[in-house]
Each structure stands twice: as C-alpha cells, then as structure tokens.
Write a protein that holds these residues in place. Sequence first.
Motif, PDB file in Angstrom:
ATOM      1  N   VAL A  76      29.282  41.694  48.213  1.00  0.00           N
ATOM      2  CA  VAL A  76      28.915  40.969  47.196  1.00  0.00           C
ATOM      3  C   VAL A  76      30.000  41.171  46.106  1.00  0.00           C
ATOM      4  O   VAL A  76      29.835  42.643  45.660  1.00  0.00           O
ATOM      5  N   VAL A  77      31.041  40.661  45.504  1.00  0.00           N
ATOM      6  CA  VAL A  77      31.800  41.111  44.647  1.00  0.00           C
ATOM      7  C   VAL A  77      32.002  40.093  43.429  1.00  0.00           C
ATOM      8  O   VAL A  77      32.016  38.918  43.699  1.00  0.00           O
ATOM      9  N   ALA A  78      31.528  40.454  42.012  1.00  0.00           N
ATOM     10  CA  ALA A  78      31.572  39.374  41.175  1.00  0.00           C
ATOM     11  C   ALA A  78      32.843  39.005  40.684  1.00  0.00           C
ATOM     12  O   ALA A  78      33.850  39.733  40.518  1.00  0.00           O
ATOM     13  N   ALA A  79      32.990  37.625  40.737  1.00  0.00           N
ATOM     14  CA  ALA A  79      34.378  36.988  40.491  1.00  0.00           C
ATOM     15  C   ALA A  79      35.048  37.260  38.840  1.00  0.00           C
ATOM     16  O   ALA A  79      36.057  37.437  38.723  1.00  0.00           O
ATOM     17  N   ASP A  80      34.086  37.779  38.047  1.00  0.00           N
ATOM     18  CA  ASP A  80      34.487  38.087  36.863  1.00  0.00           C
ATOM     19  C   ASP A  80      34.916  39.724  36.465  1.00  0.00           C
ATOM     20  O   ASP A  80      35.421  39.872  35.560  1.00  0.00           O
ATOM     21  N   ILE A 101      33.356  42.434  58.131  1.00  0.00           N
ATOM     22  CA  ILE A 101      32.875  42.392  56.855  1.00  0.00           C
ATOM     23  C   ILE A 101      33.363  41.153  56.512  1.00  0.00           C
ATOM     24  O   ILE A 101      34.282  40.330  56.672  1.00  0.00           O
ATOM     25  N   VAL A 102      32.238  40.379  55.702  1.00  0.00           N
ATOM     26  CA  VAL A 102      32.341  39.187  55.167  1.00  0.00           C
ATOM     27  C   VAL A 102      32.329  39.286  53.647  1.00  0.00           C
ATOM     28  O   VAL A 102      31.367  39.928  53.061  1.00  0.00           O
ATOM     29  N   VAL A 103      33.274  39.060  53.046  1.00  0.00           N
ATOM     30  CA  VAL A 103      33.322  38.991  51.255  1.00  0.00           C
ATOM     31  C   VAL A 103      32.727  37.831  50.717  1.00  0.00           C
ATOM     32  O   VAL A 103      33.150  36.706  50.955  1.00  0.00           O
ATOM     33  N   ALA A 104      31.710  37.999  49.870  1.00  0.00           N
ATOM     34  CA  ALA A 104      31.145  36.987  49.051  1.00  0.00           C
ATOM     35  C   ALA A 104      31.627  36.941  47.669  1.00  0.00           C
ATOM     36  O   ALA A 104      31.188  37.980  47.074  1.00  0.00           O
ATOM     37  N   ILE A 105      32.413  36.179  47.148  1.00  0.00           N
ATOM     38  CA  ILE A 105      32.845  36.196  45.739  1.00  0.00           C
ATOM     39  C   ILE A 105      32.095  35.389  44.981  1.00  0.00           C
ATOM     40  O   ILE A 105      31.983  34.212  44.926  1.00  0.00           O
ATOM     41  N   ASN A 106      31.228  36.482  44.342  1.00  0.00           N
ATOM     42  CA  ASN A 106      29.946  35.606  43.638  1.00  0.00           C
ATOM     43  C   ASN A 106      30.264  35.226  42.001  1.00  0.00           C
ATOM     44  O   ASN A 106      31.382  35.661  41.581  1.00  0.00           O
ATOM     45  N   GLU A 140      33.740  31.644  48.414  1.00  0.00           N
ATOM     46  CA  GLU A 140      33.385  31.690  46.848  1.00  0.00           C
ATOM     47  C   GLU A 140      32.191  31.107  46.703  1.00  0.00           C
ATOM     48  O   GLU A 140      31.922  30.018  47.100  1.00  0.00           O
ATOM     49  N   VAL A 141      31.333  31.918  46.096  1.00  0.00           N
ATOM     50  CA  VAL A 141      29.967  31.424  45.918  1.00  0.00           C
ATOM     51  C   VAL A 141      29.429  31.552  44.471  1.00  0.00           C
ATOM     52  O   VAL A 141      29.865  32.185  43.557  1.00  0.00           O
ATOM     53  N   SER A 142      28.255  31.067  44.390  1.00  0.00           N
ATOM     54  CA  SER A 142      27.562  31.063  42.880  1.00  0.00           C
ATOM     55  C   SER A 142      25.848  31.072  43.516  1.00  0.00           C
ATOM     56  O   SER A 142      25.369  30.102  43.690  1.00  0.00           O
ATOM     57  N   ALA A 143      25.489  32.170  43.315  1.00  0.00           N
ATOM     58  CA  ALA A 143      23.907  32.528  43.590  1.00  0.00           C
ATOM     59  C   ALA A 143      23.240  31.805  42.771  1.00  0.00           C
ATOM     60  O   ALA A 143      21.835  31.529  42.973  1.00  0.00           O
ATOM     61  N   LEU A 144      23.816  31.498  41.498  1.00  0.00           N
ATOM     62  CA  LEU A 144      22.865  30.924  40.318  1.00  0.00           C
ATOM     63  C   LEU A 144      22.714  29.298  40.654  1.00  0.00           C
ATOM     64  O   LEU A 144      21.589  28.697  40.995  1.00  0.00           O
ATOM     65  N   THR A 145      23.606  28.647  40.985  1.00  0.00           N
ATOM     66  CA  THR A 145      23.704  27.188  41.164  1.00  0.00           C
ATOM     67  C   THR A 145      23.681  26.777  42.888  1.00  0.00           C
ATOM     68  O   THR A 145      23.381  25.835  43.175  1.00  0.00           O
ATOM     69  N   GLY A 146      23.894  27.955  43.782  1.00  0.00           N
ATOM     70  CA  GLY A 146      24.046  27.747  45.124  1.00  0.00           C
ATOM     71  C   GLY A 146      25.316  27.223  45.834  1.00  0.00           C
ATOM     72  O   GLY A 146      25.315  26.983  46.972  1.00  0.00           O
ATOM     73  N   ASP A 147      26.295  26.771  44.806  1.00  0.00           N
ATOM     74  CA  ASP A 147      27.486  26.421  45.389  1.00  0.00           C
ATOM     75  C   ASP A 147      28.217  27.359  46.317  1.00  0.00           C
ATOM     76  O   ASP A 147      28.133  28.770  45.994  1.00  0.00           O
ATOM     77  N   GLY A 148      28.419  26.950  47.581  1.00  0.00           N
ATOM     78  CA  GLY A 148      29.331  27.801  48.609  1.00  0.00           C
ATOM     79  C   GLY A 148      28.414  28.752  49.536  1.00  0.00           C
ATOM     80  O   GLY A 148      28.828  29.381  50.352  1.00  0.00           O
ATOM     81  N   VAL A 149      26.902  28.583  49.169  1.00  0.00           N
ATOM     82  CA  VAL A 149      26.052  29.648  49.905  1.00  0.00           C
ATOM     83  C   VAL A 149      26.110  29.152  51.230  1.00  0.00           C
ATOM     84  O   VAL A 149      25.976  29.947  52.361  1.00  0.00           O
ATOM     85  N   ASP A 150      25.890  27.716  51.499  1.00  0.00           N
ATOM     86  CA  ASP A 150      25.871  27.264  52.842  1.00  0.00           C
ATOM     87  C   ASP A 150      27.231  27.481  53.640  1.00  0.00           C
ATOM     88  O   ASP A 150      27.178  27.793  54.870  1.00  0.00           O
TER      89      ASP A 150
END
Length: 497
Positions: A76-80, A101-106, A140-150
């Motif tokens: 998990v890497v923060a996009a900002d 390794i799978v990168v989740a850009i959060n 590219e995901v947002s753990a807050l909104t759930g976008d991209g998690v699926d």
Amino acid sequence: MVTVMGHVDHGKTKLLDHIRRSNVVAEEAGGITQHIGAYQVRLGDRRITFVDTPGHEAFTALRARGAEVTDIVVLVVAADDGVMPQTVEAISHAKAAGVPIVVAINKMDLPGADPYGVRGQLTEHGLVVEQLGGDVVSAEVSALTGDGVDQLLEYLDLIAELEEFSADPGVPASGIVIEAQLDRGRGPVATVIVQQGTLRRGDAIVAGGVAGRIRAMFDHTGAQVDEAPPSTPVLIMGWDDVPRAGDRFEVVHDERAARTQAADVAVTRRTEGLVLPTAAERLQSLLDELRSDEQAELSIIVKADTQGSQEAIREGVSKIGRQGGRITIVHNGVGGINENDVLLADATRAVIFGFGVRPDAKSRRAAEEAGIEIRTYRIIYEMLDDIEAMLVGRLAPEAVEHILGVAEVRAIFRSPRFGSIAGCYVTEGELTRGNRGRLVRNGVVTYDGAIASLRRFKDDVRSVSAGFECGVGLENFRDVKEGDVIEAYEVQEVART
C-alpha cells in the motif's frame, strides 16, 4: 494467503477494514467479532485469506523462523505521499520472500493524488509496474470511498489462478501458527492458518514443542466451527502450553503421539539454545561457504548516512563480482541500523554494512542474540574492499570494535573552560576520560574523536559507570543536542582465518 504491507500512515488499516466490512465470508453469528490476526473474504468461488500482521517486522520475524506465511504481498502506497522509507523497507522484505507483489495506490480521493509519480518512484526501487512496461500489477484505490477495491481483489484472484495455488483437503491437516497467547479465561490459544488438509475439532495436534487436542475452534467472526479447510484461519483452544508463532503445526494419530513428538522437539531446541552460533562463527561459516561454493551468493544489507553515500555504495557494489559468485543487496536505505534490519538479515542470512551510521542499543542486542554480523565504516572504499574480499571468502585482519559505555544526552550546559558540556545519563558500561568516543544522532554518526572531560557535579572524574549522571565534554566538538547518544569504544585487530 495475502499479506498487506506499507508505510504506517498510508491507509493499510482502512483498506483492510473496508475489505473486511464489504466481503466477509460469513455473517457474524450473534457474537462480538474478535480479531484473530487473519480473516477471509469471498470472491466468486474462491476464498482469499488476509494475514493481518502489524507491519513487515512481524512478517519477517515469522520468516526468520522458517514460516512461509504468504502467497501474495499487497504493497500500500499513498498517492499523495509517495514512497517513504518504510515503503522501501516493505519492498525489501517482500522481495526477500520471493512472492508476487501487487501495488495498491491508495488515497486516490485526495486532491493531491499523483499515481503516475508513485509508479515512477517505485521504479527507482526495482518495482516496475505494467503501465511502465514491467510485470508488477498496480491498482488505484480509495480505502475511504471503496473505489478500486473490487478491482484490486480481482487482480489478487487472477494472480492466484495464474500461480495455481492449491491444497489437498483430504490429507492430514498442517499449517502455520501466526499468533499465540495465554488467555485468562481459555488457557493457551493460538491462531493458525490451515495450509493442507482439513482441521477438525477433536484432532490431536503438535506445533514445535507443544502438543494438544482441539477442544474448540473459532473463525474470524468469532463463530465456533467444527472444521477448517485449507487456507482457513482459526483460533484453537486445547493446547498444553502456548506454541511459538512461526512454528508449523500438524495433526497426528493421537495425543500420546503428539506429546512424544513435542517432547523430542523441546529437547532438541533446548540443546540448540545452549550452542547458538555467535556473529563471528556465523561469518566464518559464511566465508567457508563462499570459498568452496562454485555458485556463491553474498546477501548484504546496506545502510548509509545520506542519499549520496547510499547511491555511491550501490554503484560500487554493482561493479564487484567474481566468476560463479554474485552479490545481492537485500535492502539499502538511509538512516541508522534498526531492529528491522536485524530481522531481515536473520531471515535472509545477510551481513549488515553501515556507512556513517550505527545500530542503536536494541538493534545491537538483537544482533548479538541472533548472531548477526554488523560492520560499520567511515570510508567507502574500505567497505567496498571488504565486500569484495568477503565474496571470495577472504577477509583481511579485522579491526573489531568493543563498546565500552553508552550515555544519553539529556541536557546541555555551557562551560567557559570546556565549551558545551553534555549532561548525560550512562545507560550501559562505563565512560572513561580519554576513551575514543563518537556522537550518534538519529542513528547517524556526527562526531568521532575522544572524550575530553568527565564531571560529576563540580568534580572532574576519571570514569562514570552505568546508572549515574555526568557531564561529558567531547574533544574539539560543541554541536551536542538533547537526545544524542555518546558511545565510548576501543578497537582491537583480530586476524581472520
């Protein structure tokens, strides 16, 4: 099985929480959900187990004991924020495990999100994503909104399919202990992940030097279950004692066989514990191996005081080689040598090299206990010469350093005679006037010279032991700050065989 890693503020916990809330395998069965260190989500016909370890330290600590606890790592890497020092550590730990390794850009919901910048930074650390022509999957995901998690979960499912992860539910059950503790109400309990076979209530089990019979099993929702198929995490009651995290468990014929096997392992461990190899013995064994092995590999961890030093060392190491031998930099970073470095060295049989940096007291003790070699330098070419000599299995006579005393700077006083006097508390050993001494700030050596003066109250003294306060004056150095550490040491030359 999936392990999620990343920098502490990059949203790992929020991402795990979102996945857990949205995709739990079973509804909560009338009880309070209990955290057991792992949980499952359902994706179509497949179940994915997430191992919820508190960071890459725990992950590597399990690996150091021989436990293969994961099939895929999600970074998990923060996009900002981009790649941070702990992200680099996590990359090194994941690579050392040799798993995809799978990168989740959060945090893609934030206005400052820059996924392209993150992908570029990852390239600098050997992770080239598919968008830049590599083979590392990123989402590219947002753990807050759930976008991209699926989409992230679909990537994990696809990798699991391609890698053909499989297990036989029909064989006697076996797997890994990932957490264990003594519960006041239930006695010794342990969270295990079943890797092969089906675990059932009533089975006789053994893990390392501990036996038991399963009295009850609970899944990650807190519901009691009678059986656990492959890839299932469960909490087990019924152990004779608390097993060790990282030990393999297996089902045996009966309790008698379990106790006999556990007793044999316990005796072996006690014997091995009495003859743990020292760092010098481990290094000598490594040198013998490098001398005789036609396909030798020297694994090293490099820590440096600045980015420039780090790059110079990396470039220098890349030019070192021999026929049938190579050097692998397991991890390199800027800053002091820490316990994570020692853990990683233990798991990968690496030697730690430091340039202009020092291990703190905890890391030094951990290295001594594990028999890990830490070598520190002030001149780059000397470090590179030693690495080259080590690769061919030979080292010149070594200047072995002994720490005589360590003191923490707790206040600064001014003296007309000595300039800045560090008000210190001696934490270990003894400081003596005239000792060689260095000042370490945040793990980086900022001064190396001598201890010019020692004072107790208003008196000049020759030495001060652990547990006492004193004033320390360093020779020709005044830039002392609260929080610095002063180390007194001596150097002795020891011949290498």
